[in-house]
Write an enzyme that holds these catalytic residues in place. Structure first.
Site, mmCIF file in Angstrom:
data_model
loop_
_atom_site.group_PDB
_atom_site.id
_atom_site.type_symbol
_atom_site.label_atom_id
_atom_site.label_comp_id
_atom_site.label_asym_id
_atom_site.label_seq_id
_atom_site.Cartn_x
_atom_site.Cartn_y
_atom_site.Cartn_z
ATOM 1 C CE1 TYR A 45 33.251 46.186 30.247
ATOM 2 C CE2 TYR A 45 31.605 45.153 28.850
ATOM 3 C CZ TYR A 45 32.787 45.843 28.989
ATOM 4 O OH TYR A 45 33.508 46.211 27.868
ATOM 5 C CG ASP A 48 45.068 53.104 38.037
ATOM 6 O OD1 ASP A 48 44.090 53.056 37.273
ATOM 7 O OD2 ASP A 48 45.187 52.401 39.056
ATOM 8 C CE1 TYR A 76 38.671 52.520 19.904
ATOM 9 C CE2 TYR A 76 40.119 53.055 21.737
ATOM 10 C CZ TYR A 76 39.879 52.997 20.374
ATOM 11 O OH TYR A 76 40.837 53.427 19.487
#
Length: 298
Positions: free
Chosen positions: A134, A45, A108
């Site tokens: 975001y 994670d 990304y």
């Protein structure tokens, strides 16, 4: 080449496992430690910062491709801590640990780092001004990676969709089969980009070798609206036999469909740097959609 793909069960991660395979050994991570069909992989994670160094020491990759991210745009407005942990602190620590071991990093990012007030495709060096949590978290991740000194490539992309995971294409096909009419926003412009294209270009770039560290935009060619994308999805789905009838797609405004987070009104990305540095031309968004749906029909 040994490649470590972080986030192997996501849209892009799933596609990367196929696209990167010809380059060498590919090791995937997921939070559960399992890929689809219960295939075992590395449990990891990215939000567990202290697990990053042991993972790199165990796998010893040449390149890490980070396809893990917090992408719930609306939920991020009320969960900023989790968004920044996954999109900024995690990638930042990953970059530092990669730099210390001489490992290259591909990461990304998103069109949401821009405010959407532009009127021409955004270039990599245009001023960033995210309008939501975001976008802010993804921009912070870009900055943390650049500050780490790691050899890196940040690929900004947009409007990602595919046959795997939760995305606009799959939602349209599902809802379109259930309803006679859909209302879709027609005043936000961008470029739908399939996960397989992102993965294939990533593999092509790695095959050619990373140029100087920095940011490169990666989207399909052209632009449309969400309404235009929905129209095209149903046109192509009917022609390939995926659906038997085409619903009516009614154009609405952003104001008609309020969401917790604001979206950029215009977020088309300029891909000239991708062409100049790597000699890569991306297909039109409509051609990419046709290829995606043709694969679904076979």
């Amino acid at each position: 080449m040994k490649l470590l793909v972080v986030g192997g069960n996501g849209q892009v991660g799933h596609a990367l496992l196929r696209s990167l395979a010809p380059l060498g050994e590919v090791v995937a991570t997921t939070r559960s430690g399992q890929l689809e069909d219960a295939v075992a992989c590395e449990p990891f994670d990215l939000a567990d910062l202290d697990a990053i160094a042991p993972l790199l020491d165990r796998v010893r990759p040449d390149v890490v491709v980070n396809a893990a991210a917090y992408t719930a745009v609306d939920r991020a407005e009320d969960d900023a801590e989790a968004a920044f942990l996954a999109n900024s602190e995690g990638p930042g620590r990953l970059a530092v640990e990669c730099a210390a071991r001489g490992i290259a990093l591909v990461h990304y990012s998103t069109d949401y780092v821009f405010d959407g007030q532009g009127n021409r495709p955004y270039r990599e060096d245009d001023a960033t001004a995210p309008i939501g949590v975001y976008g802010e978290s993804k921009l912070a991740g870009e900055q943390a990676i650049a500050a780490s000194g790691v050899r890196h490539l940040i690929l900004r992309t947009a409007w990602v969709y595919g046959l795997h995971g939760a995305n606009f294409l799959r939602t349209m096909l599902r809802v379109g089969a259930e309803r006679e009419e859909l209302r879709v926003v027609a005043d936000q412009r961008g470029t739908p980009t399939p996960a397989w294209l992102i993965a294939d270009v990533t593999a092509d770039v790695l095959r050619k070798g990373l140029e100087e560290s920095g940011i490169v935009h990666l989207v399909a060619a052209g632009e449309t609206t969400w309404h235009g994308f929905a129209d095209a999805i149903f046109d192509e789905a009917v022609s390939t036999g995926l659906i038997s009838r085409r619903p009516i797609v009614t154009a609405i405004t952003t104001a008609d469909y309020p969401t917790r987070a604001r979206r950029p009104a215009y977020s088309v990305l300029d891909t000239n740097r991708l062409r100049e540095q790597y000699g890569i031309e991306t297909p039109s968004w409509r051609q990419a959609l046709q290829k995606t749906l043709a694969a679904a029909a076979t």
